[in-house]
Design a protein around this motif. Structure first.
Motif, mmCIF file in Angstrom:
data_model
loop_
_atom_site.group_PDB
_atom_site.id
_atom_site.type_symbol
_atom_site.label_atom_id
_atom_site.label_comp_id
_atom_site.label_asym_id
_atom_site.label_seq_id
_atom_site.Cartn_x
_atom_site.Cartn_y
_atom_site.Cartn_z
ATOM 1 N N GLU A 5 0.842 -1.189 0.000
ATOM 2 C CA GLU A 5 0.000 0.000 0.000
ATOM 3 C C GLU A 5 0.882 1.246 0.000
ATOM 4 N N GLN A 6 0.557 2.178 -0.887
ATOM 5 C CA GLN A 6 1.265 3.451 -0.894
ATOM 6 C C GLN A 6 0.268 4.577 -0.671
ATOM 7 N N THR A 22 4.295 7.306 2.123
ATOM 8 C CA THR A 22 4.436 6.067 2.881
ATOM 9 C C THR A 22 4.278 4.850 1.991
ATOM 10 N N CYS A 23 5.062 3.840 2.286
ATOM 11 C CA CYS A 23 4.899 2.517 1.668
ATOM 12 C C CYS A 23 4.707 1.514 2.799
ATOM 13 N N SER A 24 3.601 0.779 2.781
ATOM 14 C CA SER A 24 3.323 -0.244 3.800
ATOM 15 C C SER A 24 3.356 -1.621 3.156
ATOM 16 N N SER A 27 5.297 -7.312 7.159
ATOM 17 C CA SER A 27 6.590 -7.323 7.846
ATOM 18 C C SER A 27 7.194 -8.724 7.947
ATOM 19 N N GLU A 70 7.538 -3.155 11.685
ATOM 20 C CA GLU A 70 6.140 -2.761 11.534
ATOM 21 C C GLU A 70 5.721 -2.684 10.069
ATOM 22 N N TYR A 72 6.877 -0.665 7.203
ATOM 23 C CA TYR A 72 6.643 0.565 6.447
ATOM 24 C C TYR A 72 7.968 1.246 6.140
ATOM 25 N N SER A 73 7.889 2.086 5.116
ATOM 26 C CA SER A 73 9.018 2.921 4.720
ATOM 27 C C SER A 73 8.479 4.297 4.355
ATOM 28 N N TYR A 74 9.241 5.330 4.718
ATOM 29 C CA TYR A 74 8.880 6.699 4.353
ATOM 30 C C TYR A 74 9.881 7.232 3.334
ATOM 31 N N CYS A 90 7.162 1.971 -4.675
ATOM 32 C CA CYS A 90 7.948 1.104 -3.795
ATOM 33 C C CYS A 90 7.647 -0.348 -4.134
#
Lengths: 112, 113
Positions: A5-6, A22-24, A27, A70, A72-74, A90
């Motif tokens: 998800e972005q 954000t990229c989710s 994990s 968790e 995610y990446s910002y 991403c």
């Protein structure tokens, strides 16, 4: 199929603004996280590949952080310029696989 | 620039005909990918290859087949083209190690009429 998800889907900012997206991703079984920049009518180009929890990478005014625990990446852009207008994608990969599945991207428009 | 070439760059074909797109690399990279670009969906993975004769399906593999008989070439075949397969197709390559990026070809614009 990997759920990536972005957010946001699109973003309009003024020149000079700083912004982030954000990229989710799941994990579990994390392997690597890729960020790409994709200008209209061109091919995607890599920005960063990140593998370690807590990783921070920087290229000029663009930086990225990674939280694998968790999922995610910002991606941050400081002082946006019109030439930063692009779609930012991403792609996480899992379990030693290099199967790259992309999120739908965040389309950034920077107005002069 | 990474040595990756897609051919043809543009193609118009009729519904029901088979079409083959070619991706050629000179980098000796292990992994090769085919994606399609669609509005609102970004890049969607069709198939990928992790070695000669080793391929796997992606998110949208129905109606597509691939072959990799040698390291440098990855072929994407639309068995019987449909209008829903009108898209821009991108090939990508990577070494497959965790800290290296993928490199993309220039794209092939396919129109099915």
């Amino acid at each position: 199929i990997l759920n990536v998800e972005q957010s946001p889907q699109s973003l309009h900012v003024q020149e000079g603004d700083s912004t982030n997206f954000t990229c989710s991703f799941p994990s579990s079984n994390f392997y690597a996280l890729h960020w790409y920049r994709w200008e209209t009518a061109k091919s995607p180009e890599a920005l960063f590949v990140m593998t370690l929890n807590g990783d921070e990478k920087k290229k000029g005014r663009i930086s990225a952080t990674l939280n694998t625990k968790e999922g995610y990446s910002y991606l941050y852009i400081k002082g946006s310029q019109p030439e930063d207008s692009a779609t930012y994608l991403c792609a996480p990969s899992q379990g030693g696989s290099e199967k790259l599945v992309f999120g739908k991207g965040t389309k950034l428009t920077v107005n002069p | 620039d990474a040595g990756i070439t897609q051919s043809p760059r543009h193609k118009v074909t009729e519904t029901g005909t088979p079409v083959t797109l070619r991706c050629h690399q000179t980098e000796n990279h292990r992994y090769m990918y085919w994606y399609r670009q669609d509005p609102g969906h970004g890049l969607r993975l069709i198939h990928y290859s992790y070695g000669v004769k080793d391929t796997d399906k992606g998110e949208v593999s129905d109606g597509y087949s691939v072959s990799r008989s040698k390291t440098e070439d990855f072929l994407l075949t639309l068995e019987s083209a449909t209008s829903s397969q009108t898209s821009v197709y991108f090939c990508a390559i990577s070494t497959g190690t965790s800290n290296t990026e993928a490199f993309f070809g220039q794209g092939t614009r396919l129109t099915v009429v």
